[in-house]
Write a protein that holds these residues in place. Sequence first.
Motif, PDB file in Angstrom:
ATOM      1  N   THR A  29       0.829  -1.213   0.000  1.00 56.70           N
ATOM      2  CA  THR A  29       0.000   0.000   0.000  1.00 56.70           C
ATOM      3  C   THR A  29       0.856   1.253   0.000  1.00 56.70           C
ATOM      4  N   ALA A  30       1.966   1.216   0.770  1.00 50.93           N
ATOM      5  CA  ALA A  30       2.861   2.381   0.824  1.00 50.93           C
ATOM      6  C   ALA A  30       3.485   2.654  -0.537  1.00 50.93           C
ATOM      7  N   PHE A  31       3.933   1.594  -1.243  1.00 52.14           N
ATOM      8  CA  PHE A  31       4.533   1.789  -2.561  1.00 52.14           C
ATOM      9  C   PHE A  31       3.505   2.314  -3.560  1.00 52.14           C
ATOM     10  N   PHE A  36       1.374   6.992  -6.697  1.00 54.25           N
ATOM     11  CA  PHE A  36       0.351   8.009  -6.969  1.00 54.25           C
ATOM     12  C   PHE A  36       0.824   9.396  -6.536  1.00 54.25           C
ATOM     13  N   ILE A  37       1.602   9.456  -5.474  1.00 54.93           N
ATOM     14  CA  ILE A  37       2.145  10.753  -5.045  1.00 54.93           C
ATOM     15  C   ILE A  37       3.092  11.307  -6.108  1.00 54.93           C
ATOM     16  N   SER A  38       3.915  10.402  -6.732  1.00 47.81           N
ATOM     17  CA  SER A  38       4.825  10.845  -7.795  1.00 47.81           C
ATOM     18  C   SER A  38       4.043  11.387  -8.979  1.00 47.81           C
ATOM     19  N   GLN A  39       2.967  10.685  -9.344  1.00 48.40           N
ATOM     20  CA  GLN A  39       2.144  11.192 -10.441  1.00 48.40           C
ATOM     21  C   GLN A  39       1.501  12.525 -10.086  1.00 48.40           C
ATOM     22  N   SER A  40       1.047  12.625  -8.859  1.00 50.43           N
ATOM     23  CA  SER A  40       0.444  13.885  -8.421  1.00 50.43           C
ATOM     24  C   SER A  40       1.484  15.004  -8.432  1.00 50.43           C
ATOM     25  N   ASP A 282      15.730  12.210  -8.552  1.00 51.50           N
ATOM     26  CA  ASP A 282      16.589  11.823  -7.420  1.00 51.50           C
ATOM     27  C   ASP A 282      15.815  11.890  -6.109  1.00 51.50           C
ATOM     28  N   THR A 283      14.992  12.942  -5.984  1.00 50.64           N
ATOM     29  CA  THR A 283      14.190  13.050  -4.761  1.00 50.64           C
ATOM     30  C   THR A 283      13.202  11.898  -4.649  1.00 50.64           C
ATOM     31  N   ALA A 284      12.560  11.576  -5.800  1.00 48.07           N
ATOM     32  CA  ALA A 284      11.598  10.461  -5.777  1.00 48.07           C
ATOM     33  C   ALA A 284      12.298   9.144  -5.475  1.00 48.07           C
ATOM     34  N   ARG A 285      13.468   8.949  -6.134  1.00 51.68           N
ATOM     35  CA  ARG A 285      14.204   7.718  -5.870  1.00 51.68           C
ATOM     36  C   ARG A 285      14.678   7.664  -4.415  1.00 51.68           C
TER      37      ARG A 285
END
Length: 601
Positions: A29-31, A36-40, A282-285
């Motif tokens: 669920t966290a992943f 979805f947060i990255s897409q947002s 980089d932040t997302a990774r």
Amino acid sequence: MSGQILQKLSIKKKIQLIILFGILIVSLTAFICIHFISQSYEKLLYQSVSNSLSYSAGNISDKIDNIDLLSGLILSDQAIQDYLVNIETTDSPSELDSSCSQLYRSLINYLFSFDNSNIANISIQITPELSVSTSSYKQQKLPEAVTNALVTQALEADGVNLWVTDYCDEYGFFLVRELKQTYALKLDTLGVLMINVDSNKMVEDAISYNSANDNLYLLLDENHTIYQSPQLLKADKERLRNLPSGYQILSLNKQTMFAVRDTIIDLGWDYISLVPYNSIIDTARFTKSICLIVIILCLILTFFISTGLLTTLTYHIDLLIRRMKRFEDGSYEADPHRTEYQRREDEIGMLHQSFDSMAKKIDTLINENYKNEILKRDAQIKAMENQINPHFLYNTLDAINWRSIAIGAEDITKITLSLGSLLRITLQNSEDSYTIAKEVKVLENYITIQKLRYGERLDYHLTIPDEYMACEIPKLTLQPLLENAVHYGLEENSEICHIVITARRDQKDLLIEVKNNGSAFEEDLLEKIESGKLQPKGHGIGLVNISRRLELTYGPAYHLKLYNEIDLTIGEEYAIAQVRLPLSRIQKGEFANAEVTDCGR
């Protein structure tokens, strides 16, 4: 198959699997949430860049509108109209120079009054050979070919403002407009107005308030490039021309960029903005890596914590299982942790408490049955030992009886007959129940013998109602008590011994008391003999035997009670042996006159 494997697992492993399954679900669920947060975040970035582009496009549109306004003012300026008419109609060189000078000053005034640093030059091309320009102020001149092309396009537009972007790479873009004579609506061509705009300066000014240093921009007008950031290569520019509207992520010069394309509606120019996306990636990774590390650490920490807690929990269950196995093997010993479990109020405490209670009851039943079995075997052995053929004894007593009759010894005859009757009853191995009536016969034979011995010194009375004669009683219960009374009341005392045997009802029980004077029972005599504090003398063992037989036959409520009591009428102390029997144990048909229903209550 999997169900059978799960059934074979211990409770500890089952709970661990449940915990791990829950953690995996939370991790998944966290992943998904991170995705979805990255897409947002991309949508928010697009919105942010689009807002920036809208603001920049608005600035450019405002600057273009100001230049349009400037061209309109110049067109409607009557002085400029007069200067142009004079230049076109005069033949005097001095008037021509004067009119050109006046026209130049007017253009300069407009240039300064608008304070527009994005305008590189304002010029009016009057004839192919004559033009008035502010280039002396800006120090910029156009080639003749460019000027002729601009004049041609302006004349083709027929007085309408026309933006020309064909020469942006070298000179910027131009606003060209045909100037017509407005006096008397003659509409004669007076010249062509050309406003040269520094495209780089205009765009940079428009984006200076909301642009980061690493952002890239590209402003396009169909096939012409109005502005491009210096960092963009020619190949990049050609690639960006084909970008669709909206946003996308692309690789540019080995760098990931977030690109957004929009259109300045009033001008029809396409505006492309590129924002470096490496930092975002980089932040997302980094965020995903941190989340992954945290999830793994949570898994490990949860595993160890759950293992510790489950070990603490299952320890008590394993201990209970071990105790059950030991109990199954026949070993039930005291548990040192029993007190701890007695204080606990949770399920573990309840399990141990229930097991202790059950094991204690089973152990008690086993011990009682074992003791009863031992007593039964002892009784069988004693019965077998006593199964000596009494015919020889009876024949001998019969011979003594006939001999006493022959010589006229009546006392010996009575003793012989009483002893023979007593032996027949006591040695009889009949399986019929033994009743009070049979016990009374034993008492009568025994007292007959003792009467012959002690004579008037023995005062004996038996008062048992007939309704109680059919009640059951263990064999030889009252006879040892009578013998004990005779022994301690007569043999150790020279006075008359009064012995009374009575029976009375106590609710659902029958109390039979053997009372005698001349002796007294020691306090707690039976308890002292059983505990070993007092060594039995004479009939002590018989008294303990009577009490135990009553308890084993009828239960712990039925036993022998020994106490002393003073008869207030004569002031003499009596020793009393009291036997408690259940009235429900009665043999029907023993006596015709017995009140069977009364004994059975």
